[in-house]
Design a protein around this motif. Structure first.
Motif, PDB file in Angstrom:
ATOM      1  N   GLU A 352     118.155  91.914  77.146  1.00  0.00           N
ATOM      2  CA  GLU A 352     119.328  91.156  76.779  1.00  0.00           C
ATOM      3  C   GLU A 352     119.901  90.515  77.870  1.00  0.00           C
ATOM      4  N   ASP A 353     119.877  91.023  79.037  1.00  0.00           N
ATOM      5  CA  ASP A 353     120.183  90.511  80.369  1.00  0.00           C
ATOM      6  C   ASP A 353     119.390  89.286  80.933  1.00  0.00           C
ATOM      7  N   ASP A 354     119.922  88.036  80.906  1.00  0.00           N
ATOM      8  CA  ASP A 354     119.138  87.015  81.392  1.00  0.00           C
ATOM      9  C   ASP A 354     118.721  87.229  82.664  1.00  0.00           C
ATOM     10  N   ALA A 355     119.622  87.750  83.632  1.00  0.00           N
ATOM     11  CA  ALA A 355     119.133  87.812  85.047  1.00  0.00           C
ATOM     12  C   ALA A 355     118.056  88.654  85.343  1.00  0.00           C
ATOM     13  N   VAL A 356     118.224  89.861  84.645  1.00  0.00           N
ATOM     14  CA  VAL A 356     116.928  90.823  84.639  1.00  0.00           C
ATOM     15  C   VAL A 356     115.870  90.007  83.993  1.00  0.00           C
ATOM     16  N   ALA A 357     115.714  89.475  82.981  1.00  0.00           N
ATOM     17  CA  ALA A 357     114.796  88.833  82.391  1.00  0.00           C
ATOM     18  C   ALA A 357     114.064  87.827  83.537  1.00  0.00           C
ATOM     19  N   ASP A 358     114.858  86.983  84.003  1.00  0.00           N
ATOM     20  CA  ASP A 358     114.662  85.988  85.187  1.00  0.00           C
ATOM     21  C   ASP A 358     113.979  86.792  86.383  1.00  0.00           C
ATOM     22  N   THR A 359     114.441  87.724  86.672  1.00  0.00           N
ATOM     23  CA  THR A 359     113.754  88.765  87.963  1.00  0.00           C
ATOM     24  C   THR A 359     112.460  89.013  87.419  1.00  0.00           C
ATOM     25  N   PHE A 360     112.324  89.539  86.218  1.00  0.00           N
ATOM     26  CA  PHE A 360     111.056  89.986  85.620  1.00  0.00           C
ATOM     27  C   PHE A 360     109.927  88.765  85.831  1.00  0.00           C
ATOM     28  N   PHE A 361     110.311  87.373  85.075  1.00  0.00           N
ATOM     29  CA  PHE A 361     109.501  86.411  85.022  1.00  0.00           C
ATOM     30  C   PHE A 361     109.225  85.930  86.360  1.00  0.00           C
ATOM     31  N   HIS A 362     110.122  85.867  87.408  1.00  0.00           N
ATOM     32  CA  HIS A 362     109.617  85.322  88.849  1.00  0.00           C
ATOM     33  C   HIS A 362     108.880  86.323  89.682  1.00  0.00           C
ATOM     34  N   ALA A 363     109.262  87.537  89.491  1.00  0.00           N
ATOM     35  CA  ALA A 363     108.654  88.587  90.512  1.00  0.00           C
ATOM     36  C   ALA A 363     107.081  88.699  90.060  1.00  0.00           C
ATOM     37  N   LEU A 364     106.486  88.438  88.708  1.00  0.00           N
ATOM     38  CA  LEU A 364     105.240  88.982  88.627  1.00  0.00           C
ATOM     39  C   LEU A 364     104.398  87.616  88.346  1.00  0.00           C
ATOM     40  N   ASP A 365     103.296  87.693  88.413  1.00  0.00           N
ATOM     41  CA  ASP A 365     102.380  86.487  88.418  1.00  0.00           C
ATOM     42  C   ASP A 365     101.249  86.612  87.283  1.00  0.00           C
ATOM     43  N   SER A 366     101.538  87.389  86.227  1.00  0.00           N
ATOM     44  CA  SER A 366     100.446  87.435  85.123  1.00  0.00           C
ATOM     45  C   SER A 366     100.571  86.128  84.437  1.00  0.00           C
ATOM     46  N   ALA A 367      99.263  85.857  83.958  1.00  0.00           N
ATOM     47  CA  ALA A 367      98.956  84.451  83.200  1.00  0.00           C
ATOM     48  C   ALA A 367     100.034  84.258  82.201  1.00  0.00           C
ATOM     49  N   ILE A 368     100.522  85.334  81.548  1.00  0.00           N
ATOM     50  CA  ILE A 368     101.351  84.995  80.404  1.00  0.00           C
ATOM     51  C   ILE A 368     102.300  86.085  80.691  1.00  0.00           C
ATOM     52  N   LEU A 369     103.766  85.590  80.480  1.00  0.00           N
ATOM     53  CA  LEU A 369     104.952  86.454  80.611  1.00  0.00           C
ATOM     54  C   LEU A 369     105.811  86.248  79.309  1.00  0.00           C
ATOM     55  N   MET A 370     106.277  87.424  78.835  1.00  0.00           N
ATOM     56  CA  MET A 370     107.067  87.328  77.392  1.00  0.00           C
ATOM     57  C   MET A 370     108.228  87.873  77.695  1.00  0.00           C
ATOM     58  N   ARG A 371     109.145  87.748  76.939  1.00  0.00           N
ATOM     59  CA  ARG A 371     110.608  88.237  76.564  1.00  0.00           C
ATOM     60  C   ARG A 371     110.775  88.415  75.436  1.00  0.00           C
ATOM     61  N   ASN A 372     111.326  89.610  74.706  1.00  0.00           N
ATOM     62  CA  ASN A 372     111.468  89.779  73.351  1.00  0.00           C
ATOM     63  C   ASN A 372     110.734  89.327  72.370  1.00  0.00           C
ATOM     64  N   ALA A 373     109.231  89.405  72.691  1.00  0.00           N
ATOM     65  CA  ALA A 373     108.319  89.142  71.743  1.00  0.00           C
ATOM     66  C   ALA A 373     107.165  89.909  71.974  1.00  0.00           C
ATOM     67  N   SER A 374     106.345  90.101  70.639  1.00  0.00           N
ATOM     68  CA  SER A 374     104.998  90.633  70.757  1.00  0.00           C
ATOM     69  C   SER A 374     103.890  90.244  71.788  1.00  0.00           C
ATOM     70  N   THR A 375     103.300  91.106  72.297  1.00  0.00           N
ATOM     71  CA  THR A 375     102.422  90.467  73.423  1.00  0.00           C
ATOM     72  C   THR A 375     100.861  90.197  72.421  1.00  0.00           C
ATOM     73  N   GLN A 376     101.022  90.516  71.170  1.00  0.00           N
ATOM     74  CA  GLN A 376      99.738  90.047  70.053  1.00  0.00           C
ATOM     75  C   GLN A 376      99.928  88.603  70.167  1.00  0.00           C
ATOM     76  N   PHE A 377     101.183  87.917  70.524  1.00  0.00           N
ATOM     77  CA  PHE A 377     101.240  86.494  70.566  1.00  0.00           C
ATOM     78  C   PHE A 377     100.240  85.752  71.477  1.00  0.00           C
ATOM     79  N   ALA A 378      99.599  86.509  72.470  1.00  0.00           N
ATOM     80  CA  ALA A 378      99.044  86.115  73.780  1.00  0.00           C
ATOM     81  C   ALA A 378      97.760  85.545  73.198  1.00  0.00           C
ATOM     82  N   ASP A 379      97.786  84.389  72.593  1.00  0.00           N
ATOM     83  CA  ASP A 379      96.467  83.835  71.936  1.00  0.00           C
ATOM     84  C   ASP A 379      96.923  82.315  71.867  1.00  0.00           C
ATOM     85  N   GLY A 380      95.486  81.517  72.075  1.00  0.00           N
ATOM     86  CA  GLY A 380      95.805  79.996  72.265  1.00  0.00           C
ATOM     87  C   GLY A 380      96.365  79.359  70.728  1.00  0.00           C
ATOM     88  N   GLY A 381      95.828  79.933  69.644  1.00  0.00           N
ATOM     89  CA  GLY A 381      96.291  79.411  68.543  1.00  0.00           C
ATOM     90  C   GLY A 381      97.518  79.533  68.419  1.00  0.00           C
TER      91      GLY A 381
END
Length: 422
Positions: A352-381
Protein backbone atom coordinates in the motif's frame (compact mmCIF):
# COMPACT_ATOMS: atom_id res chain seq x y z
CA UNK A 1 27.00 -37.59 -45.74
CA UNK A 2 23.34 -36.85 -45.09
CA UNK A 3 20.98 -39.81 -45.49
CA UNK A 4 18.00 -39.76 -47.82
CA UNK A 5 15.54 -38.87 -45.07
CA UNK A 6 17.74 -36.00 -43.89
CA UNK A 7 18.03 -34.70 -47.43
CA UNK A 8 14.25 -34.88 -47.78
CA UNK A 9 13.79 -32.78 -44.62
CA UNK A 10 16.25 -30.16 -45.86
CA UNK A 11 14.40 -29.99 -49.17
CA UNK A 12 11.02 -29.81 -47.43
CA UNK A 13 12.10 -27.02 -45.07
CA UNK A 14 13.69 -25.04 -47.89
CA UNK A 15 10.43 -25.31 -49.83
CA UNK A 16 8.50 -24.02 -46.80
CA UNK A 17 10.97 -21.16 -46.49
CA UNK A 18 10.73 -20.14 -50.13
CA UNK A 19 6.93 -20.23 -50.02
CA UNK A 20 6.87 -18.21 -46.79
CA UNK A 21 9.17 -15.55 -48.21
CA UNK A 22 6.99 -15.23 -51.31
CA UNK A 23 3.86 -15.00 -49.14
CA UNK A 24 5.49 -12.34 -46.95
CA UNK A 25 5.87 -10.10 -50.02
CA UNK A 26 2.10 -10.32 -50.60
CA UNK A 27 1.28 -9.77 -46.93
CA UNK A 28 3.51 -6.71 -46.64
CA UNK A 29 1.12 -4.78 -48.89
CA UNK A 30 -2.12 -6.64 -48.07
CA UNK A 31 -4.93 -4.33 -47.01
CA UNK A 32 -6.15 -4.22 -43.44
CA UNK A 33 -9.55 -5.37 -44.73
CA UNK A 34 -8.17 -8.58 -46.27
CA UNK A 35 -6.24 -9.49 -43.14
CA UNK A 36 -9.35 -8.76 -41.07
CA UNK A 37 -11.41 -11.01 -43.33
CA UNK A 38 -8.89 -13.85 -43.02
CA UNK A 39 -8.95 -13.70 -39.23
CA UNK A 40 -12.74 -13.56 -39.03
CA UNK A 41 -12.94 -16.46 -41.50
CA UNK A 42 -10.55 -18.46 -39.32
CA UNK A 43 -12.63 -17.70 -36.22
CA UNK A 44 -15.78 -18.92 -37.94
CA UNK A 45 -13.99 -22.07 -39.12
CA UNK A 46 -12.77 -22.90 -35.60
CA UNK A 47 -16.31 -22.74 -34.26
CA UNK A 48 -17.81 -24.64 -37.18
CA UNK A 49 -15.14 -27.35 -36.92
CA UNK A 50 -15.09 -27.56 -33.12
CA UNK A 51 -16.26 -31.18 -33.03
CA UNK A 52 -13.39 -32.38 -35.22
CA UNK A 53 -10.89 -30.18 -33.34
CA UNK A 54 -11.97 -31.65 -30.01
CA UNK A 55 -11.75 -35.16 -31.48
CA UNK A 56 -8.19 -34.45 -32.62
CA UNK A 57 -7.35 -33.07 -29.19
CA UNK A 58 -8.76 -36.19 -27.51
CA UNK A 59 -6.27 -38.27 -29.55
CA UNK A 60 -3.42 -36.03 -28.36
CA UNK A 61 -4.63 -36.21 -24.75
CA UNK A 62 -4.83 -40.01 -24.84
CA UNK A 63 -1.27 -40.27 -26.17
CA UNK A 64 0.01 -37.71 -23.64
CA UNK A 65 -1.59 -39.55 -20.72
CA UNK A 66 0.01 -42.79 -21.93
CA UNK A 67 3.39 -41.02 -21.96
CA UNK A 68 2.85 -39.96 -18.35
CA UNK A 69 2.79 -36.19 -18.84
CA UNK A 70 2.26 -34.20 -15.64
CA UNK A 71 -1.17 -32.75 -14.81
CA UNK A 72 0.16 -29.25 -15.55
CA UNK A 73 1.37 -30.32 -19.00
CA UNK A 74 -1.91 -32.10 -19.70
CA UNK A 75 -3.74 -28.91 -18.77
CA UNK A 76 -1.64 -26.99 -21.31
CA UNK A 77 -2.59 -29.49 -23.98
CA UNK A 78 -6.30 -29.78 -23.22
CA UNK A 79 -8.88 -28.13 -25.43
CA UNK A 80 -12.52 -27.83 -24.44
CA UNK A 81 -15.50 -26.05 -25.95
CA UNK A 82 -14.90 -23.16 -23.53
CA UNK A 83 -11.24 -22.94 -24.57
CA UNK A 84 -12.22 -23.05 -28.23
CA UNK A 85 -14.65 -20.23 -27.52
CA UNK A 86 -11.69 -18.32 -26.05
CA UNK A 87 -9.63 -19.03 -29.18
CA UNK A 88 -12.46 -17.67 -31.33
CA UNK A 89 -12.68 -14.55 -29.15
CA UNK A 90 -8.92 -14.05 -29.42
CA UNK A 91 -9.08 -14.28 -33.21
CA UNK A 92 -11.88 -11.74 -33.34
CA UNK A 93 -10.03 -9.48 -30.91
CA UNK A 94 -6.86 -9.52 -33.03
CA UNK A 95 -8.95 -8.92 -36.15
CA UNK A 96 -10.54 -5.81 -34.66
CA UNK A 97 -7.27 -4.22 -33.55
CA UNK A 98 -5.86 -1.32 -35.53
CA UNK A 99 -3.53 -2.53 -38.26
CA UNK A 100 0.03 -1.92 -36.98
CA UNK A 101 1.58 -1.88 -40.46
CA UNK A 102 2.16 1.64 -41.72
CA UNK A 103 1.56 3.29 -38.35
CA UNK A 104 3.64 6.44 -37.96
CA UNK A 105 5.70 5.88 -34.81
CA UNK A 106 7.51 9.23 -34.88
CA UNK A 107 7.51 12.24 -37.18
CA UNK A 108 9.64 15.38 -37.31
CA UNK A 109 11.22 17.98 -39.59
CA UNK A 110 14.93 18.74 -39.54
CA UNK A 111 16.40 22.28 -39.83
CA UNK A 112 17.59 21.21 -43.29
CA UNK A 113 13.97 20.92 -44.38
CA UNK A 114 13.92 17.11 -44.47
CA UNK A 115 10.64 15.67 -43.24
CA UNK A 116 11.19 12.29 -41.56
CA UNK A 117 8.67 9.66 -40.57
CA UNK A 118 9.44 6.45 -38.66
CA UNK A 119 6.87 3.92 -39.91
CA UNK A 120 6.03 0.39 -38.71
CA UNK A 121 6.74 -2.33 -41.25
CA UNK A 122 6.46 -6.16 -41.16
CA UNK A 123 9.47 -8.16 -40.00
CA UNK A 124 9.01 -10.68 -42.84
CA UNK A 125 8.95 -14.39 -41.97
CA UNK A 126 8.61 -15.60 -38.37
CA UNK A 127 9.33 -19.15 -37.27
CA UNK A 128 7.48 -20.36 -34.17
CA UNK A 129 8.56 -23.56 -32.41
CA UNK A 130 6.27 -24.72 -29.63
CA UNK A 131 5.52 -27.76 -27.53
CA UNK A 132 2.25 -28.76 -25.95
CA UNK A 133 -0.07 -25.77 -26.37
CA UNK A 134 -2.15 -26.22 -29.51
CA UNK A 135 -3.67 -22.73 -29.16
CA UNK A 136 -0.26 -21.32 -30.15
CA UNK A 137 -1.10 -22.44 -33.69
CA UNK A 138 -3.88 -19.87 -33.72
CA UNK A 139 -2.28 -17.15 -31.61
CA UNK A 140 0.99 -17.17 -33.53
CA UNK A 141 -0.64 -17.42 -36.93
CA UNK A 142 -3.12 -14.64 -36.19
CA UNK A 143 -0.58 -12.20 -34.76
CA UNK A 144 1.94 -12.79 -37.55
CA UNK A 145 -0.79 -12.25 -40.14
CA UNK A 146 -2.06 -9.08 -38.46
CA UNK A 147 1.46 -7.64 -38.55
CA UNK A 148 1.91 -8.58 -42.22
CA UNK A 149 4.33 -11.45 -41.58
CA UNK A 150 4.35 -14.98 -42.93
CA UNK A 151 4.67 -17.73 -40.30
CA UNK A 152 6.26 -21.17 -40.25
CA UNK A 153 4.91 -23.08 -37.26
CA UNK A 154 6.45 -26.22 -35.78
CA UNK A 155 4.22 -27.90 -33.20
CA UNK A 156 5.43 -30.38 -30.62
CA UNK A 157 4.56 -34.05 -30.94
CA UNK A 158 2.15 -33.83 -28.01
CA UNK A 159 -0.14 -31.40 -29.85
CA UNK A 160 0.30 -32.61 -33.41
CA UNK A 161 -3.31 -33.64 -34.14
CA UNK A 162 -4.81 -30.59 -32.42
CA UNK A 163 -2.41 -28.22 -34.14
CA UNK A 164 -3.15 -29.62 -37.59
CA UNK A 165 -6.89 -29.30 -36.98
CA UNK A 166 -6.50 -25.67 -35.91
CA UNK A 167 -4.10 -24.88 -38.73
CA UNK A 168 -6.72 -26.11 -41.19
CA UNK A 169 -9.02 -23.36 -39.88
CA UNK A 170 -6.36 -20.71 -40.44
CA UNK A 171 -5.92 -21.97 -44.01
CA UNK A 172 -9.67 -21.68 -44.60
CA UNK A 173 -9.61 -18.08 -43.45
CA UNK A 174 -6.69 -17.23 -45.73
CA UNK A 175 -8.35 -18.86 -48.75
CA UNK A 176 -11.62 -17.05 -48.14
CA UNK A 177 -9.80 -13.70 -47.98
CA UNK A 178 -7.78 -14.36 -51.13
CA UNK A 179 -4.45 -14.44 -49.30
CA UNK A 180 -1.77 -17.11 -49.93
CA UNK A 181 -2.11 -20.21 -47.77
CA UNK A 182 1.68 -20.18 -47.44
CA UNK A 183 1.20 -17.13 -45.20
CA UNK A 184 0.75 -19.60 -42.31
CA UNK A 185 2.44 -22.98 -42.76
CA UNK A 186 2.68 -25.88 -40.31
CA UNK A 187 5.77 -28.08 -40.53
CA UNK A 188 4.36 -31.50 -41.50
CA UNK A 189 6.94 -33.67 -39.71
CA UNK A 190 7.85 -34.35 -36.09
CA UNK A 191 11.44 -35.18 -37.02
CA UNK A 192 13.68 -33.01 -34.84
CA UNK A 193 15.93 -32.39 -37.83
CA UNK A 194 13.26 -29.97 -39.03
CA UNK A 195 13.89 -27.79 -35.97
CA UNK A 196 17.60 -27.76 -36.69
CA UNK A 197 16.88 -26.62 -40.23
CA UNK A 198 14.60 -23.83 -39.04
CA UNK A 199 17.29 -22.51 -36.71
CA UNK A 200 19.71 -22.16 -39.62
CA UNK A 201 17.35 -20.78 -42.31
CA UNK A 202 18.71 -17.24 -42.20
CA UNK A 203 17.83 -16.64 -45.84
CA UNK A 204 14.16 -17.51 -45.27
CA UNK A 205 13.32 -16.79 -41.60
CA UNK A 206 13.86 -13.39 -39.96
CA UNK A 207 13.20 -14.30 -36.33
CA UNK A 208 12.43 -17.44 -34.27
CA UNK A 209 9.98 -17.45 -31.37
CA UNK A 210 10.17 -20.53 -29.10
CA UNK A 211 7.28 -21.48 -26.79
CA UNK A 212 8.05 -24.29 -24.42
CA UNK A 213 10.12 -25.53 -21.53
CA UNK A 214 13.64 -24.65 -20.51
CA UNK A 215 15.15 -27.50 -22.53
CA UNK A 216 13.54 -26.41 -25.79
CA UNK A 217 14.22 -22.71 -25.35
CA UNK A 218 17.79 -23.30 -24.18
CA UNK A 219 18.55 -25.43 -27.21
CA UNK A 220 17.11 -22.83 -29.57
CA UNK A 221 19.01 -19.97 -27.97
CA UNK A 222 22.24 -21.98 -28.12
CA UNK A 223 21.89 -23.30 -31.67
CA UNK A 224 19.96 -20.66 -33.60
CA UNK A 225 21.64 -18.65 -36.32
CA UNK A 226 18.35 -16.80 -36.78
CA UNK A 227 17.61 -14.07 -34.16
CA UNK A 228 15.40 -15.28 -31.28
CA UNK A 229 12.62 -13.67 -29.19
CA UNK A 230 12.45 -15.83 -26.08
CA UNK A 231 12.27 -16.31 -22.36
CA UNK A 232 14.08 -19.22 -20.80
CA UNK A 233 12.01 -19.59 -17.63
CA UNK A 234 9.19 -17.89 -15.78
CA UNK A 235 10.67 -17.72 -12.28
CA UNK A 236 7.97 -15.43 -10.92
CA UNK A 237 8.18 -13.79 -7.48
CA UNK A 238 5.62 -12.01 -5.34
CA UNK A 239 6.96 -9.81 -2.53
CA UNK A 240 4.64 -9.02 0.40
CA UNK A 241 5.70 -5.70 1.93
CA UNK A 242 5.14 -4.56 5.51
CA UNK A 243 2.52 -2.14 4.14
CA UNK A 244 0.56 -4.87 2.34
CA UNK A 245 -3.13 -5.39 2.93
CA UNK A 246 -3.55 -8.91 4.28
CA UNK A 247 -6.72 -9.67 2.31
CA UNK A 248 -5.19 -8.39 -0.93
CA UNK A 249 -2.08 -10.50 -0.38
CA UNK A 250 -4.12 -13.66 0.18
CA UNK A 251 -6.42 -13.11 -2.79
CA UNK A 252 -3.58 -12.32 -5.19
CA UNK A 253 -1.14 -15.02 -4.10
CA UNK A 254 -3.62 -17.90 -4.06
CA UNK A 255 -4.82 -16.98 -7.54
CA UNK A 256 -1.26 -16.45 -8.81
CA UNK A 257 -0.26 -19.97 -7.77
CA UNK A 258 -3.35 -22.13 -8.13
CA UNK A 259 -5.44 -20.78 -11.04
CA UNK A 260 -3.21 -22.53 -13.61
CA UNK A 261 0.10 -23.85 -12.35
CA UNK A 262 1.52 -24.75 -15.77
CA UNK A 263 1.68 -21.25 -17.28
CA UNK A 264 4.78 -19.05 -17.21
CA UNK A 265 2.99 -16.37 -15.16
CA UNK A 266 2.31 -18.68 -12.20
CA UNK A 267 4.08 -17.51 -9.06
CA UNK A 268 6.93 -19.79 -7.95
CA UNK A 269 8.35 -17.94 -4.93
CA UNK A 270 6.72 -15.77 -2.28
CA UNK A 271 8.95 -13.31 -0.43
CA UNK A 272 7.57 -12.02 2.87
CA UNK A 273 8.84 -8.94 4.68
CA UNK A 274 9.85 -10.01 8.18
CA UNK A 275 8.04 -6.95 9.60
CA UNK A 276 4.81 -8.06 7.90
CA UNK A 277 5.27 -11.60 9.22
CA UNK A 278 5.85 -10.39 12.78
CA UNK A 279 2.65 -8.34 12.66
CA UNK A 280 0.35 -10.58 10.65
CA UNK A 281 1.84 -14.01 10.17
CA UNK A 282 1.44 -15.39 6.66
CA UNK A 283 -2.21 -16.44 6.22
CA UNK A 284 -1.77 -16.65 2.45
CA UNK A 285 0.81 -19.41 2.93
CA UNK A 286 -1.63 -21.32 5.13
CA UNK A 287 -4.24 -20.90 2.38
CA UNK A 288 -1.83 -22.33 -0.19
CA UNK A 289 -1.27 -25.38 2.01
CA UNK A 290 -5.04 -25.75 2.40
CA UNK A 291 -5.30 -25.67 -1.42
CA UNK A 292 -2.85 -28.63 -1.59
CA UNK A 293 0.18 -26.59 -2.60
CA UNK A 294 3.45 -28.11 -1.39
CA UNK A 295 5.32 -25.29 0.35
CA UNK A 296 9.11 -25.20 0.68
CA UNK A 297 9.97 -22.52 3.21
CA UNK A 298 13.09 -20.75 4.40
CA UNK A 299 14.14 -20.36 8.02
CA UNK A 300 11.88 -18.36 10.30
CA UNK A 301 8.65 -19.28 8.54
CA UNK A 302 6.55 -21.60 10.68
CA UNK A 303 3.91 -22.98 8.35
CA UNK A 304 2.09 -26.18 9.18
CA UNK A 305 2.82 -29.03 6.71
CA UNK A 306 5.52 -27.04 4.91
CA UNK A 307 8.94 -28.55 4.27
CA UNK A 308 12.31 -26.81 4.66
CA UNK A 309 13.55 -25.22 1.45
CA UNK A 310 16.83 -26.27 -0.13
CA UNK A 311 19.13 -23.90 -1.97
CA UNK A 312 17.88 -25.39 -5.25
CA UNK A 313 14.34 -24.22 -4.43
CA UNK A 314 15.34 -20.59 -5.00
CA UNK A 315 15.26 -19.73 -8.68
CA UNK A 316 13.25 -22.82 -9.59
CA UNK A 317 10.34 -22.93 -12.04
CA UNK A 318 7.98 -25.60 -10.68
CA UNK A 319 4.99 -25.31 -13.06
CA UNK A 320 3.18 -27.44 -10.51
CA UNK A 321 1.37 -27.20 -7.17
CA UNK A 322 4.64 -26.36 -5.46
CA UNK A 323 5.94 -23.00 -4.25
CA UNK A 324 8.89 -21.67 -2.29
CA UNK A 325 8.60 -19.00 0.40
CA UNK A 326 11.20 -16.94 2.24
CA UNK A 327 11.47 -14.12 4.77
CA UNK A 328 13.34 -11.02 3.59
CA UNK A 329 14.30 -7.73 5.19
CA UNK A 330 12.16 -5.14 3.46
CA UNK A 331 11.97 -4.23 -0.19
CA UNK A 332 15.76 -4.18 -0.50
CA UNK A 333 15.94 -7.80 0.61
CA UNK A 334 13.26 -8.73 -1.92
CA UNK A 335 15.05 -6.87 -4.73
CA UNK A 336 18.35 -8.55 -3.89
CA UNK A 337 16.73 -11.99 -3.94
CA UNK A 338 14.93 -11.39 -7.25
CA UNK A 339 18.06 -9.99 -8.88
CA UNK A 340 19.92 -13.15 -7.88
CA UNK A 341 17.29 -15.79 -8.62
CA UNK A 342 14.76 -14.22 -11.00
CA UNK A 343 14.48 -14.70 -14.76
CA UNK A 344 13.40 -11.16 -15.75
CA UNK A 345 9.94 -12.45 -16.66
CA UNK A 346 7.32 -11.21 -14.19
CA UNK A 347 7.59 -10.05 -10.58
CA UNK A 348 5.01 -8.49 -8.28
CA UNK A 349 4.82 -6.43 -5.10
CA UNK A 350 1.90 -6.41 -2.67
CA UNK A 351 2.10 -3.01 -0.99
CA UNK A 352 0.00 0.00 0.00
CA UNK A 353 3.07 2.24 0.37
CA UNK A 354 3.57 4.11 -2.93
CA UNK A 355 7.21 4.90 -2.24
CA UNK A 356 8.05 1.24 -1.62
CA UNK A 357 6.21 0.19 -4.77
CA UNK A 358 8.08 2.83 -6.79
CA UNK A 359 11.39 1.51 -5.43
CA UNK A 360 10.44 -2.02 -6.49
CA UNK A 361 9.41 -0.86 -9.98
CA UNK A 362 12.52 1.24 -10.56
CA UNK A 363 15.11 -1.15 -9.11
CA UNK A 364 14.04 -4.28 -10.98
CA UNK A 365 14.29 -4.88 -14.72
CA UNK A 366 11.82 -7.70 -15.29
CA UNK A 367 9.86 -7.53 -18.54
CA UNK A 368 6.65 -7.23 -16.47
CA UNK A 369 6.38 -5.69 -13.01
CA UNK A 370 3.06 -5.70 -11.16
CA UNK A 371 1.55 -4.27 -8.00
CA UNK A 372 -1.38 -5.74 -6.11
CA UNK A 373 -2.41 -7.95 -9.05
CA UNK A 374 -2.11 -11.64 -9.83
CA UNK A 375 0.85 -12.60 -11.97
CA UNK A 376 -1.54 -14.82 -13.93
CA UNK A 377 -2.32 -11.59 -15.83
CA UNK A 378 1.14 -11.82 -17.47
CA UNK A 379 -0.45 -12.59 -20.80
CA UNK A 380 -0.85 -10.68 -24.04
CA UNK A 381 -4.58 -11.29 -24.16
CA UNK A 382 -4.96 -9.73 -20.71
CA UNK A 383 -2.84 -6.78 -21.85
CA UNK A 384 -5.37 -6.02 -24.59
CA UNK A 385 -3.26 -7.54 -27.38
CA UNK A 386 -5.91 -10.12 -28.26
CA UNK A 387 -3.30 -12.86 -27.92
CA UNK A 388 0.45 -13.24 -27.63
CA UNK A 389 3.04 -15.18 -29.54
CA UNK A 390 5.11 -15.41 -26.37
CA UNK A 391 6.74 -13.33 -23.65
CA UNK A 392 10.20 -12.03 -24.43
CA UNK A 393 12.66 -11.29 -21.63
CA UNK A 394 15.50 -10.00 -23.77
CA UNK A 395 16.23 -6.29 -23.95
CA UNK A 396 16.26 -5.70 -27.69
CA UNK A 397 13.18 -4.97 -29.83
CA UNK A 398 10.26 -6.98 -28.42
CA UNK A 399 9.98 -7.28 -24.63
CA UNK A 400 7.20 -8.68 -22.45
CA UNK A 401 4.07 -10.01 -24.19
CA UNK A 402 4.71 -10.15 -27.93
CA UNK A 403 1.59 -9.07 -29.82
CA UNK A 404 1.05 -7.81 -33.34
CA UNK A 405 2.72 -4.44 -32.73
CA UNK A 406 5.84 -6.16 -31.39
CA UNK A 407 5.99 -8.26 -34.57
CA UNK A 408 6.77 -5.20 -36.64
CA UNK A 409 10.04 -3.46 -37.37
CA UNK A 410 10.26 0.05 -38.82
CA UNK A 411 11.70 2.09 -41.62
CA UNK A 412 12.38 5.79 -42.10
CA UNK A 413 10.59 7.70 -44.86
CA UNK A 414 12.51 10.88 -45.68
CA UNK A 415 11.05 13.61 -47.93
CA UNK A 416 12.82 16.72 -49.20
CA UNK A 417 12.23 19.44 -51.76
CA UNK A 418 15.34 19.12 -53.84
CA UNK A 419 17.21 19.29 -50.53
CA UNK A 420 20.99 18.92 -50.74
CA UNK A 421 23.58 18.60 -48.00
CA UNK A 422 26.06 21.45 -47.55
Amino acid sequence: MMDGQGADIVEMMQALGVAAREASVVLATASAERKHAALIGAAEAVWQDRASILEANARDMKAAEAKGLSPAMLDRLLLSEDRLRGIVENLRSVAEQADPVGAVLEEWTQPTGLHIRKVATPIGVIGVIFESRPNVTIDAGALCLKAGNAAILRAGSESTHSSHALHSCMSKGLRAAGLPEAAIQLVPTQDRAAVGEMLAMVEHIDVIVPRGGKGLVGRIQADARVPVFAHLEGIVHIYVDASADVETASKVIVNAKTRRTGICGAVECILVDSAFYSANGAPFLDELVAADVELRVGSGLNIKSAVPAKNSDWGHEYLDMIAAAKLVEGVKGAIDHIRRYGSNHTDCIIAEDDAVADTFFHALDSAILMRNASTQFADGGEFGMGAEIGIATGKLHARGPVGAQQLTSFKYLVVGEGTVRA
